[in-house]
Design an enzyme around this catalytic site. Sequence first.
Site, PDB file in Angstrom:
ATOM      1  N   ASP A  88       0.984  -1.219   0.213  1.00 21.81           N
ATOM      2  CA  ASP A  88       0.023  -0.023   0.027  1.00 21.81           C
ATOM      3  C   ASP A  88       0.919   1.102   0.107  1.00 21.81           C
ATOM      4  OD1 ASP A  88      -1.968   1.755   0.336  1.00 21.81           O
ATOM      5  OD2 ASP A  88      -2.706   1.193   2.344  1.00 21.81           O
ATOM      6  N   LYS A  90       0.685   3.825  -2.127  1.00 20.36           N
ATOM      7  CA  LYS A  90       0.156   5.092  -2.501  1.00 20.36           C
ATOM      8  C   LYS A  90       1.159   6.008  -3.217  1.00 20.36           C
ATOM      9  CE  LYS A  90      -3.442   5.096   0.991  1.00 20.36           C
ATOM     10  NZ  LYS A  90      -3.131   4.016   1.944  1.00 20.36           N
ATOM     11  N   GLY A  95       5.555  10.241 -13.118  1.00 20.64           N
ATOM     12  CA  GLY A  95       5.731   9.166 -13.511  1.00 20.64           C
ATOM     13  C   GLY A  95       7.425   8.685 -13.360  1.00 20.64           C
TER      14      GLY A  95
HETATM   15  O1  S5P Z   1      -8.945   5.299   1.824  1.00 22.22           O
HETATM   16  C1  S5P Z   1      -8.058   4.610   2.246  1.00 22.22           C
HETATM   17  C2  S5P Z   1      -7.055   3.870   1.767  1.00 22.22           C
HETATM   18  C3  S5P Z   1      -6.426   3.021   2.257  1.00 22.22           C
HETATM   19  S1  S5P Z   1      -5.601   1.965   1.505  1.00 22.22           S
HETATM   20  N1  S5P Z   1      -8.079   4.247   3.840  1.00 22.22           N
HETATM   21  C4  S5P Z   1      -7.561   3.178   4.143  1.00 22.22           C
HETATM   22  O2  S5P Z   1      -7.689   3.072   5.607  1.00 22.22           O
HETATM   23  N2  S5P Z   1      -6.565   2.738   3.640  1.00 22.22           N
HETATM   24  C5  S5P Z   1      -5.598   1.801   4.471  1.00 22.22           C
HETATM   25  O3  S5P Z   1      -6.551   0.819   5.044  1.00 22.22           O
HETATM   26  C6  S5P Z   1      -4.845   2.410   5.569  1.00 22.22           C
HETATM   27  O4  S5P Z   1      -3.555   2.711   5.117  1.00 22.22           O
HETATM   28  C7  S5P Z   1      -4.637   1.168   6.493  1.00 22.22           C
HETATM   29  O5  S5P Z   1      -3.504   0.237   6.254  1.00 22.22           O
HETATM   30  C8  S5P Z   1      -6.077   0.415   6.264  1.00 22.22           C
HETATM   31  C9  S5P Z   1      -7.022   0.299   7.275  1.00 22.22           C
HETATM   32  O6  S5P Z   1      -6.878  -0.058   8.690  1.00 22.22           O
HETATM   33  P1  S5P Z   1      -7.992  -0.041   9.625  1.00 22.22           P
HETATM   34  O7  S5P Z   1      -6.752  -0.234  10.857  1.00 22.22           O
HETATM   35  O8  S5P Z   1      -8.626   1.183   9.873  1.00 22.22           O
HETATM   36  O9  S5P Z   1      -8.930  -1.159   9.418  1.00 22.22           O
END
Ligand code: S5P
Length: 256
Positions: A88, A90, A95
């Site tokens: 992840d 992001k 580019g």
């Molecule tokens: O919009 C987003 C995109 C991502 S990839 N919101 C998010 O929370 N994430 C990721 O999903 C975030 O970086 C984390 O690793 C995970 C959510 O984690 P939780 O502990 O809140 O379930």
Amino acid sequence: MLSYSQRSTLCANPTAKQLLYLMDSKQTNLCLAADVTTKSEILQLADSIGPEICVIKTHIDIVEDFDANLVAELQRLAEKHNFLIFEDRKFADIGATVQKQYQNGIYCIADWAHIINAHSLPGPGIIDGLREAGLSKRRGLLLLAEMSAKGALTDKLYAQKTLEMAEDNLDFVIGFVTQRKLSDNPCFINITPGVQLSVGNDTLGQQYNTPKTAINAGTDVIIVGRGIISAPDPVAEAKKYRRAGWEAYEKLKNED
Ligand code: S5P
């Protein structure tokens, strides 16, 4: 509604194909966000929760004792338990820069992550840069179309423009990080974070929906981090999320 494996036969990208196929054969649409900061914790989660998931999602840059062995072990566990690895990262730059961030540096992400994600903010050049490093390795890219956090700037127009960028790059873009299904194209995989067993939020803007709400909004894969890893018994909790996600999918499929 097409099943995951029916959709798998329609996709050109090998990672999309593999993911959709394995979701049906393993009967799971759960992705674990392994947001822990040591090698041993990640590997322990991957080995114990591996049987329940289709994807493990990493933030490799939060690991304090990162080394090449972590990646080798993660790959071994991915084979052992049949899941894919999603870094992840992001990506969010031009580019030429993201290409180096993807294949070089300490992490050499392109060498081990089946799936990566990128913001669409910089425009299509970000896809071109990542594709040059990733497509020959059979990788797939998810575009961030909508974020889960309160006040995110990813409004409907942003998501629509992200979809258009994806449609122009069907060889490499395999879907979206999104809160809902964005397109009827069966090859786009919708992956949704912000999932816990009850609706709520954390203290830093994260917002949670339930697995059922996410799947009913047309998503394919639910991402769960703290809902599982902060539970007293993470394996038992992962089984609950797996069941909730799979039952919601089966129900939708049978209603059709
Ligand atoms: O919009 C987003 C995109 C991502 S990839 N919101 C998010 O929370 N994430 C990721 O999903 C975030 O970086 C984390 O690793 C995970 C959510 O984690 P939780 O502990 O809140 O379930």
